[in-house]
Design a protein around this motif. Sequence first.
Motif, PDB file in Angstrom:
ATOM      1  N   GLN A 110     112.663  99.781  57.362  1.00 40.41           N
ATOM      2  CA  GLN A 110     113.399  98.553  57.103  1.00 40.41           C
ATOM      3  C   GLN A 110     114.098  98.760  55.756  1.00 40.41           C
ATOM      4  O   GLN A 110     113.489  98.622  54.697  1.00 40.41           O
ATOM      5  CB  GLN A 110     112.391  97.391  57.054  1.00 40.41           C
ATOM      6  N   LEU A 111     115.380  99.137  55.839  1.00 37.22           N
ATOM      7  CA  LEU A 111     116.127  99.545  54.651  1.00 37.22           C
ATOM      8  C   LEU A 111     116.156  98.478  53.552  1.00 37.22           C
ATOM      9  O   LEU A 111     115.967  98.776  52.367  1.00 37.22           O
ATOM     10  CB  LEU A 111     117.563  99.868  55.066  1.00 37.22           C
ATOM     11  N   PRO A 139     119.210  92.397  56.955  1.00 32.95           N
ATOM     12  CA  PRO A 139     118.083  93.158  57.511  1.00 32.95           C
ATOM     13  C   PRO A 139     118.596  94.320  58.359  1.00 32.95           C
ATOM     14  O   PRO A 139     119.362  94.119  59.301  1.00 32.95           O
ATOM     15  CB  PRO A 139     117.340  92.132  58.372  1.00 32.95           C
ATOM     16  N   VAL A 140     118.227  95.538  57.954  1.00 34.31           N
ATOM     17  CA  VAL A 140     118.661  96.722  58.715  1.00 34.31           C
ATOM     18  C   VAL A 140     117.454  97.627  58.932  1.00 34.31           C
ATOM     19  O   VAL A 140     116.768  98.013  57.982  1.00 34.31           O
ATOM     20  CB  VAL A 140     119.747  97.517  57.944  1.00 34.31           C
ATOM     21  N   VAL A 173     124.488  95.471  47.520  1.00 35.87           N
ATOM     22  CA  VAL A 173     124.855  94.870  48.802  1.00 35.87           C
ATOM     23  C   VAL A 173     124.561  95.863  49.921  1.00 35.87           C
ATOM     24  O   VAL A 173     124.922  97.041  49.828  1.00 35.87           O
ATOM     25  CB  VAL A 173     126.362  94.495  48.824  1.00 35.87           C
ATOM     26  N   LEU A 174     123.895  95.367  50.957  1.00 38.68           N
ATOM     27  CA  LEU A 174     123.649  96.185  52.155  1.00 38.68           C
ATOM     28  C   LEU A 174     124.315  95.466  53.316  1.00 38.68           C
ATOM     29  O   LEU A 174     123.966  94.320  53.623  1.00 38.68           O
ATOM     30  CB  LEU A 174     122.130  96.317  52.376  1.00 38.68           C
ATOM     31  N   SER A 175     125.307  96.112  53.932  1.00 41.48           N
ATOM     32  CA  SER A 175     125.997  95.467  55.045  1.00 41.48           C
ATOM     33  C   SER A 175     126.107  96.451  56.198  1.00 41.48           C
ATOM     34  O   SER A 175     125.835  97.643  56.033  1.00 41.48           O
ATOM     35  CB  SER A 175     127.385  94.999  54.610  1.00 41.48           C
ATOM     36  N   LYS A 176     126.507  95.957  57.329  1.00 41.08           N
ATOM     37  CA  LYS A 176     126.619  96.884  58.472  1.00 41.08           C
ATOM     38  C   LYS A 176     127.757  96.493  59.402  1.00 41.08           C
ATOM     39  O   LYS A 176     128.155  95.331  59.467  1.00 41.08           O
ATOM     40  CB  LYS A 176     125.312  96.927  59.252  1.00 41.08           C
ATOM     41  N   ARG A 255     117.892 101.149  64.943  1.00 43.39           N
ATOM     42  CA  ARG A 255     117.052 100.897  66.126  1.00 43.39           C
ATOM     43  C   ARG A 255     117.035  99.405  66.338  1.00 43.39           C
ATOM     44  O   ARG A 255     116.603  98.644  65.494  1.00 43.39           O
ATOM     45  CB  ARG A 255     115.625 101.355  65.847  1.00 43.39           C
ATOM     46  N   LYS A 256     117.538  98.969  67.482  1.00 38.89           N
ATOM     47  CA  LYS A 256     117.526  97.535  67.740  1.00 38.89           C
ATOM     48  C   LYS A 256     116.084  97.046  67.805  1.00 38.89           C
ATOM     49  O   LYS A 256     115.237  97.687  68.414  1.00 38.89           O
ATOM     50  CB  LYS A 256     118.226  97.239  69.080  1.00 38.89           C
ATOM     51  N   LEU A 257     115.843  95.953  67.124  1.00 40.89           N
ATOM     52  CA  LEU A 257     114.489  95.392  67.172  1.00 40.89           C
ATOM     53  C   LEU A 257     114.254  94.782  68.548  1.00 40.89           C
ATOM     54  O   LEU A 257     115.139  94.148  69.107  1.00 40.89           O
ATOM     55  CB  LEU A 257     114.354  94.295  66.125  1.00 40.89           C
TER      56      LEU A 257
END
Length: 259
Positions: A110-111, A139-140, A173-176, A255-257
């Motif tokens: 969980q990054l 959340p990634v 910042v963590l984005s996707k 990985r999709k939760l």
Amino acid sequence: NFLYPLKINRNDELGQLSESFNNMQKQLQHNDEARKSFINNVSHDFQSPLMNIQGYSELLLSQQVSDKELKEYLQVIDHESKRLSNLTKQLLVLTSLDQKAYPMKISEVQLDEQIKQTIRSYQWRLQEKEIEVSYKLLPVRMLVDVELISNVWDNLISNAIKYNAHGGNIWIVLSKSDDCIKIMVKDTGIGMSKKDVAQIFDRFYRVDSARKSGGTGLGLSIVKQIIDLHGGEIKVDSEAGVGTTFTIILPNKERKLEG
Ligand code: ADP
């Protein structure tokens, strides 16, 4: 040496063979020079903290010192031994990364949590310099080499503190998007010139103004190697006296939760 360079000016197989032989020689020579300068740098980086530790311990053993001096000398010894310990740790990571095929240990992480944990581990230094950290972390969950990637956050965040002004700021910042994960670490620190930016990913490179910081100049070269191993890229944007932004782009192997 007497064989090199082979001067055979022919276009046939013998000519090709001599050319590849010359290239091989050049590469070997380059590796040899890189190895020598590496050993030279490492020895120097070990030598100077050791000399300080030795000098100050001798002073403490040989003469009466006031309480104030005692504290001052012990602080130098403490600082220099931490520097040595840090250098050894980074050299260990570097030599393991230098293996031809680094055996990556991929697992799910969980990054955002990992980044938050790194920020927490620097709480006391942040307080000491009165630096405020703001973050926006989506959340990634991702497949990475957990230990290697945690080295990346550790290096970028510790640099953002080390090279920041007292009372400065840090934004993370963590984005996707569909195909990539983006992490940005921005600080209001001393920044760098264009010339320095071009070299900070080189082993042992330190900007002159950073030399007194007791760093090793290895951190960012390790970060770059780790990001390369994960198929990503790292960019830096910096202005002297204003601040620095590091941006990392990783391919989205999220990985999709379930559920
Ligand atoms: P060091 O151990 O010296 O910090 P690094 O490889 O981590 O080595 O960084 C290389 C150099 O890049 C540092 O010495 C410093 O001059 C510069 N640098 C790295 N991060 C920053 C930053 N956030 N702001 C300004 N300069 C930086």
